[in-house]
Design an enzyme around this catalytic site. Structure first.
Site, PDB file in Angstrom:
ATOM      1  N   SER A 148      -6.778 -39.130  20.857  1.00 62.01           N
ATOM      2  CA  SER A 148      -5.786 -40.124  21.149  1.00 62.01           C
ATOM      3  C   SER A 148      -6.176 -42.042  21.044  1.00 62.01           C
ATOM      4  O   SER A 148      -7.193 -41.988  21.391  1.00 62.01           O
ATOM      5  CB  SER A 148      -5.252 -39.992  22.267  1.00 62.01           C
ATOM      6  N   TYR A 161      -5.037 -38.862  31.652  1.00 62.04           N
ATOM      7  CA  TYR A 161      -4.577 -38.371  30.388  1.00 62.04           C
ATOM      8  C   TYR A 161      -6.018 -39.042  29.978  1.00 62.04           C
ATOM      9  O   TYR A 161      -6.541 -39.129  28.484  1.00 62.04           O
ATOM     10  CB  TYR A 161      -3.488 -38.793  29.440  1.00 62.04           C
TER      11      TYR A 161
HETATM   12  P1  NAP Z   1       4.255 -32.058  22.167  1.00 64.81           P
HETATM   13  O1  NAP Z   1       5.165 -31.629  20.932  1.00 64.81           O
HETATM   14  O2  NAP Z   1       4.219 -31.506  23.631  1.00 64.81           O
HETATM   15  O3  NAP Z   1       3.046 -30.472  21.947  1.00 64.81           O
HETATM   16  C1  NAP Z   1       2.113 -30.394  22.334  1.00 64.81           C
HETATM   17  C2  NAP Z   1       1.509 -28.970  22.457  1.00 64.81           C
HETATM   18  O4  NAP Z   1       0.804 -28.622  23.040  1.00 64.81           O
HETATM   19  C3  NAP Z   1       3.191 -27.974  22.078  1.00 64.81           C
HETATM   20  O5  NAP Z   1       2.291 -27.154  21.499  1.00 64.81           O
HETATM   21  C4  NAP Z   1       2.584 -27.173  23.689  1.00 64.81           C
HETATM   22  O6  NAP Z   1       2.927 -26.514  24.020  1.00 64.81           O
HETATM   23  C5  NAP Z   1       1.076 -27.245  23.466  1.00 64.81           C
HETATM   24  N1  NAP Z   1       0.721 -26.689  25.643  1.00 64.81           N
HETATM   25  C6  NAP Z   1       0.879 -27.188  26.501  1.00 64.81           C
HETATM   26  N2  NAP Z   1       0.152 -27.058  27.543  1.00 64.81           N
HETATM   27  C7  NAP Z   1       0.275 -25.843  27.050  1.00 64.81           C
HETATM   28  C8  NAP Z   1      -0.646 -25.004  27.988  1.00 64.81           C
HETATM   29  N3  NAP Z   1      -1.155 -24.898  29.017  1.00 64.81           N
HETATM   30  N4  NAP Z   1      -1.177 -24.125  27.076  1.00 64.81           N
HETATM   31  C9  NAP Z   1      -1.159 -24.154  26.059  1.00 64.81           C
HETATM   32  N5  NAP Z   1      -0.483 -24.798  24.696  1.00 64.81           N
HETATM   33  C10 NAP Z   1       0.208 -25.793  25.899  1.00 64.81           C
HETATM   34  O7  NAP Z   1       2.694 -32.564  21.668  1.00 64.81           O
HETATM   35  P2  NAP Z   1       2.722 -33.447  20.846  1.00 64.81           P
HETATM   36  O8  NAP Z   1       2.930 -35.769  20.592  1.00 64.81           O
HETATM   37  O9  NAP Z   1       2.832 -32.953  19.879  1.00 64.81           O
HETATM   38  O10 NAP Z   1       1.323 -33.295  21.331  1.00 64.81           O
HETATM   39  C11 NAP Z   1      -0.171 -32.740  20.262  1.00 64.81           C
HETATM   40  C12 NAP Z   1      -1.132 -33.729  20.638  1.00 64.81           C
HETATM   41  O11 NAP Z   1      -1.109 -34.817  20.372  1.00 64.81           O
HETATM   42  C13 NAP Z   1      -1.383 -33.628  22.789  1.00 64.81           C
HETATM   43  O12 NAP Z   1      -3.023 -33.446  22.273  1.00 64.81           O
HETATM   44  C14 NAP Z   1      -1.483 -35.361  22.441  1.00 64.81           C
HETATM   45  O13 NAP Z   1      -2.240 -35.499  23.748  1.00 64.81           O
HETATM   46  C15 NAP Z   1      -1.681 -35.604  21.065  1.00 64.81           C
HETATM   47  N6  NAP Z   1      -1.145 -36.785  20.778  1.00 64.81           N
HETATM   48  C16 NAP Z   1      -0.222 -37.285  20.437  1.00 64.81           C
HETATM   49  C17 NAP Z   1       0.411 -38.279  20.322  1.00 64.81           C
HETATM   50  C18 NAP Z   1       1.528 -38.462  20.169  1.00 64.81           C
HETATM   51  O14 NAP Z   1       2.095 -40.099  19.605  1.00 64.81           O
HETATM   52  N7  NAP Z   1       2.776 -37.431  20.232  1.00 64.81           N
HETATM   53  C19 NAP Z   1      -0.131 -39.405  20.244  1.00 64.81           C
HETATM   54  C20 NAP Z   1      -1.797 -39.241  20.747  1.00 64.81           C
HETATM   55  C21 NAP Z   1      -2.207 -38.224  20.474  1.00 64.81           C
HETATM   56  P3  NAP Z   1       4.652 -25.962  24.998  1.00 64.81           P
HETATM   57  O15 NAP Z   1       5.960 -26.153  24.013  1.00 64.81           O
HETATM   58  O16 NAP Z   1       4.767 -24.131  25.298  1.00 64.81           O
HETATM   59  O17 NAP Z   1       4.580 -27.173  26.015  1.00 64.81           O
END
Ligand code: NAP
Length: 256
Positions: A148, A161
């Site tokens: 991140s 986080y």
């Molecule tokens: P998201 O749409 O909220 O997706 C998060 C994913 O993680 C979902 O598939 C979720 O499953 C899964 N997850 C959460 N808790 C879990 C658990 N206990 N067991 C299994 N799966 C779990 O967010 P995203 O933006 O795509 O984020 C994906 C990654 O990128 C994360 O690590 C996040 O920190 C990182 N990230 C995102 C951004 C951004 O701007 N979006 C920036 C930097 C880093 P469910 O759908 O079942 O909850």
């Protein structure tokens, strides 16, 4: 001898595990890896979303594995399920992650543990399980962690986080040091501000949205598909000599 073009980004016949593959960045990375030739073991907690259909539309197979990564209990089952489905593992993308927001003065142990457990502890133990399989296969392998901007910056009101994602950057280096000689590449992608469900509230707040976009040199939010090229690069032989690196995919945010 004729000129031979080798596509070092080709992943035909490889098997990739992607956690959190049902939505957002995980879905986009699973589909990108499939388009490059991988069969996908998609790990999701509840539903698979449209990812299986999107993977299968590329002509590749999708194995559906349900697991809650709030604990490391399912780690061995995930590896076993991947082997049952496709017989080998080549790539692990540790994407699943959560965030909790609260002032540091009021931050609870529950919000600390929940984020550290999913974003850091499960990432480490799933990496360990995958690497044990890579060693057994004598094949090398690729591990791609999702970091991140808060692997580099402090952030605010997101103590666990920031701790977890800063830890992901450090662990990426440590695991690379330990495993590089066994042809296991451990690297990370640090997404900038990406338009997913995770960031919908920020984008819907007109003032915050403007502040964020104004600070991004590229002048726009990232889309999940912006991770397609970087994840294929780090999963492929094109990156065989890249170890322990965290690659920002941020529209220039950190360069500002
Ligand atoms: P998201 O749409 O909220 O997706 C998060 C994913 O993680 C979902 O598939 C979720 O499953 C899964 N997850 C959460 N808790 C879990 C658990 N206990 N067991 C299994 N799966 C779990 O967010 P995203 O933006 O795509 O984020 C994906 C990654 O990128 C994360 O690590 C996040 O920190 C990182 N990230 C995102 C951004 C951004 O701007 N979006 C920036 C930097 C880093 P469910 O759908 O079942 O909850």
């Amino acid at each position: 001898m004729g000129l031979k073009t080798v596509n070092t980004f080709d992943l035909t016949g490889k098997v990739a595990i992607v956690t959190g593959s049902n939505t957002g960045l995980g879905a986009a990375m699973a589909v990108a890896l499939a388009a490059a030739g991988c069969d996908i073991v998609g790990v999701s907690r509840a539903d698979t979303g449209t990812t299986p259909a999107r993977v299968e539309a590329t002509g590749r197979r999708f194995a559906d594995v349900r697991a809650d990564l709030a604990s490391i209990a399912p780690v061995d089952d995930i590896v076993r399920a991947a082997l049952e489905a496709f017989g080998r593992i080549d790539i692990l993308v540790n994407n699943a992650g959560i965030i909790r927001r609260e002032h540091a003065l009021d931050f609870t142990e529950a919000d600390w543990d929940a984020v550290i457990d999913v974003n850091l502890k499960s990432l480490f133990f799933l990496s360990q399980a995958a690497a044990r399989q890579f060693v057994k296969q004598q094949s090398g392998g690729k591990i791609i962690n999702v970091a991140s901007m808060l692997s580099f910056q402090g952030g605010i009101r997101v103590a666990s986080y920031t701790a977890a994602k800063s830890g992901v950057l450090g662990l990426t280096r440590l695991l690379a040091n330990e495993w590089a000689a066994q042809r296991i590449n451990v690297n990370a992608i640090a997404p900038g501000y990406m338009a997913t469900a995770n960031t919908a509230a920020l984008r819907n707040d007109a003032q915050r949205n403007e502040e964020i976009v104004d600070r991004i040199p590229a002048g726009r939010w990232g889309s999940p598909d912006d991770l397609a090229g970087p994840v294929v690069f780090l999963a492929s032989s094109a990156s065989d000599y890249v170890h322990g690196h965290t690659l920002a995919v941020d529209g220039g945010w950190l360069a500002r």
